[in-house]
Design a protein around this motif. Structure first.
Motif, short mmCIF file in Angstrom:
data_model
loop_
_atom_site.label_atom_id
_atom_site.label_comp_id
_atom_site.label_asym_id
_atom_site.label_seq_id
_atom_site.Cartn_x
_atom_site.Cartn_y
_atom_site.Cartn_z
N GLY A 1 20.91 -48.82 93.53
CA GLY A 1 21.19 -49.85 94.52
C GLY A 1 22.66 -50.05 94.86
N ILE A 2 23.54 -49.26 94.27
CA ILE A 2 24.98 -49.35 94.56
C ILE A 2 25.38 -48.13 95.37
CG2 ILE A 2 27.30 -49.42 93.56
CD1 ILE A 2 26.04 -50.77 91.09
N THR A 3 26.01 -48.38 96.52
CA THR A 3 26.43 -47.30 97.42
C THR A 3 27.94 -47.18 97.43
OG1 THR A 3 24.49 -47.67 98.81
CG2 THR A 3 26.31 -46.44 99.79
N GLN A 4 28.42 -45.96 97.25
CA GLN A 4 29.85 -45.67 97.25
C GLN A 4 30.10 -44.46 98.15
OE1 GLN A 4 32.28 -47.30 95.59
NE2 GLN A 4 30.89 -48.70 94.54
N PRO A 5 31.26 -44.40 98.80
CA PRO A 5 31.60 -43.19 99.58
C PRO A 5 31.83 -42.02 98.63
CG PRO A 5 33.44 -44.71 99.58
CD PRO A 5 32.31 -45.41 98.88
N ILE A 6 31.53 -40.83 99.10
CA ILE A 6 31.74 -39.63 98.29
C ILE A 6 32.17 -38.48 99.20
CG2 ILE A 6 29.35 -38.83 98.38
CD1 ILE A 6 29.75 -38.11 95.35
N ALA A 7 33.01 -37.61 98.70
CA ALA A 7 33.46 -36.43 99.44
C ALA A 7 33.09 -35.20 98.63
CB ALA A 7 34.96 -36.49 99.67
N LEU A 8 32.31 -34.32 99.24
CA LEU A 8 31.90 -33.09 98.58
C LEU A 8 32.74 -31.93 99.10
CD1 LEU A 8 28.89 -34.70 99.27
CD2 LEU A 8 28.31 -32.95 97.61
N ASP A 9 33.28 -31.15 98.18
CA ASP A 9 33.99 -29.92 98.55
C ASP A 9 32.92 -28.86 98.79
OD1 ASP A 9 36.55 -31.03 98.23
OD2 ASP A 9 36.43 -30.74 96.07
N ALA A 10 32.77 -28.45 100.04
CA ALA A 10 31.69 -27.55 100.42
C ALA A 10 32.23 -26.19 100.85
CB ALA A 10 30.88 -28.18 101.55
N GLU A 11 31.35 -25.19 100.77
CA GLU A 11 31.71 -23.84 101.19
C GLU A 11 30.51 -23.18 101.85
OE1 GLU A 11 33.88 -19.82 99.55
OE2 GLU A 11 33.40 -21.43 98.15
N PHE A 12 30.76 -22.60 103.02
CA PHE A 12 29.74 -21.84 103.74
C PHE A 12 29.59 -20.51 103.03
CE2 PHE A 12 28.86 -18.78 107.24
CZ PHE A 12 27.56 -19.19 107.51
N GLY A 13 28.35 -20.16 102.65
CA GLY A 13 28.12 -18.95 101.88
C GLY A 13 27.80 -17.71 102.69
N GLY A 14 27.55 -17.87 103.98
CA GLY A 14 27.25 -16.71 104.81
C GLY A 14 25.89 -16.81 105.47
N VAL A 15 25.58 -15.76 106.22
CA VAL A 15 24.34 -15.70 106.99
C VAL A 15 23.53 -14.50 106.52
CG1 VAL A 15 23.36 -15.45 109.31
CG2 VAL A 15 25.50 -16.69 108.99
N GLY A 16 22.24 -14.68 106.42
CA GLY A 16 21.34 -13.59 106.07
C GLY A 16 20.09 -13.66 106.91
N THR A 17 19.21 -12.70 106.72
CA THR A 17 17.94 -12.66 107.46
C THR A 17 16.80 -12.62 106.46
OG1 THR A 17 19.02 -11.42 109.22
CG2 THR A 17 16.64 -11.42 109.22
N ASP A 18 15.79 -13.48 106.65
CA ASP A 18 14.64 -13.47 105.75
C ASP A 18 13.65 -12.38 106.19
OD1 ASP A 18 13.08 -14.45 107.85
OD2 ASP A 18 12.77 -16.42 106.96
N PRO A 19 12.58 -12.16 105.43
CA PRO A 19 11.63 -11.10 105.76
C PRO A 19 10.95 -11.26 107.13
CG PRO A 19 11.30 -11.83 103.50
CD PRO A 19 12.30 -12.76 104.14
N TYR A 20 11.02 -12.45 107.71
CA TYR A 20 10.40 -12.71 109.01
C TYR A 20 11.39 -12.59 110.16
CZ TYR A 20 6.96 -14.52 105.80
OH TYR A 20 6.07 -14.63 104.76
N GLY A 21 12.63 -12.17 109.85
CA GLY A 21 13.64 -11.99 110.88
C GLY A 21 14.39 -13.26 111.27
N ARG A 22 14.17 -14.36 110.54
CA ARG A 22 14.86 -15.61 110.84
C ARG A 22 16.22 -15.64 110.15
NH1 ARG A 22 10.09 -19.53 108.93
NH2 ARG A 22 10.51 -18.26 107.11
N HIS A 23 17.18 -16.31 110.76
CA HIS A 23 18.53 -16.40 110.20
C HIS A 23 18.60 -17.53 109.18
CE1 HIS A 23 20.36 -14.42 114.03
NE2 HIS A 23 19.70 -13.58 113.27
N LEU A 24 19.16 -17.21 108.02
CA LEU A 24 19.38 -18.18 106.96
C LEU A 24 20.88 -18.37 106.77
CD1 LEU A 24 16.88 -16.86 104.28
CD2 LEU A 24 16.60 -18.86 105.72
N PHE A 25 21.28 -19.61 106.48
CA PHE A 25 22.68 -19.95 106.25
C PHE A 25 22.79 -20.54 104.86
CE2 PHE A 25 21.58 -20.31 110.66
CZ PHE A 25 22.59 -19.60 111.31
N GLY A 26 23.67 -19.99 104.03
CA GLY A 26 23.84 -20.47 102.67
C GLY A 26 25.05 -21.38 102.54
N PHE A 27 24.99 -22.30 101.59
CA PHE A 27 26.11 -23.21 101.35
C PHE A 27 26.09 -23.68 99.90
CE2 PHE A 27 22.59 -25.90 102.43
CZ PHE A 27 22.69 -26.95 101.55
#
Length: 92
Positions: free
Chosen positions: A24-50
């Protein structure tokens, strides 16, 4: 949620700003994030990792319980680290 580039240019690192709620307590937070790249799944759809990490103090959320250890120190650390890893599927 708001994103802000950590560096200029084509960097894959950025900061993700949001709010974390625990017991029940809310605080601001900052996440250090990184884009991991793009891939294709077995159905040909684009996936984005992070991945993302953030540290916060337990006491800021009222998490004060702890036990002193005989050898010194405490059982539970005062700082907690959140680590996230995921994928997003491009739709449309």
């Amino acid at each position: 949620m708001d994103t802000t580039r950590a560096t200029a240019g084509t960097s894959t690192k950025f900061v993700l700003h949001g709010h974390l709620t625990i017991r029940g307590i809310t605080q601001p937070i900052a996440l250090d994030a990184e884009f991991g790249g793009v891939g294709t799944d077995p159905y040909g759809r684009h996936l984005f990792g992070f991945s993302a990490t953030a540290d916060f103090e337990r006491a800021a959320f009222g998490l004060l319980w702890n036990v002193a250890l005989e050898a010194g120190g405490e059982l539970v650390a005062r700082t907690v680290r959140i680590e996230l890893a995921g994928e997003a599927l491009r739709v449309g």
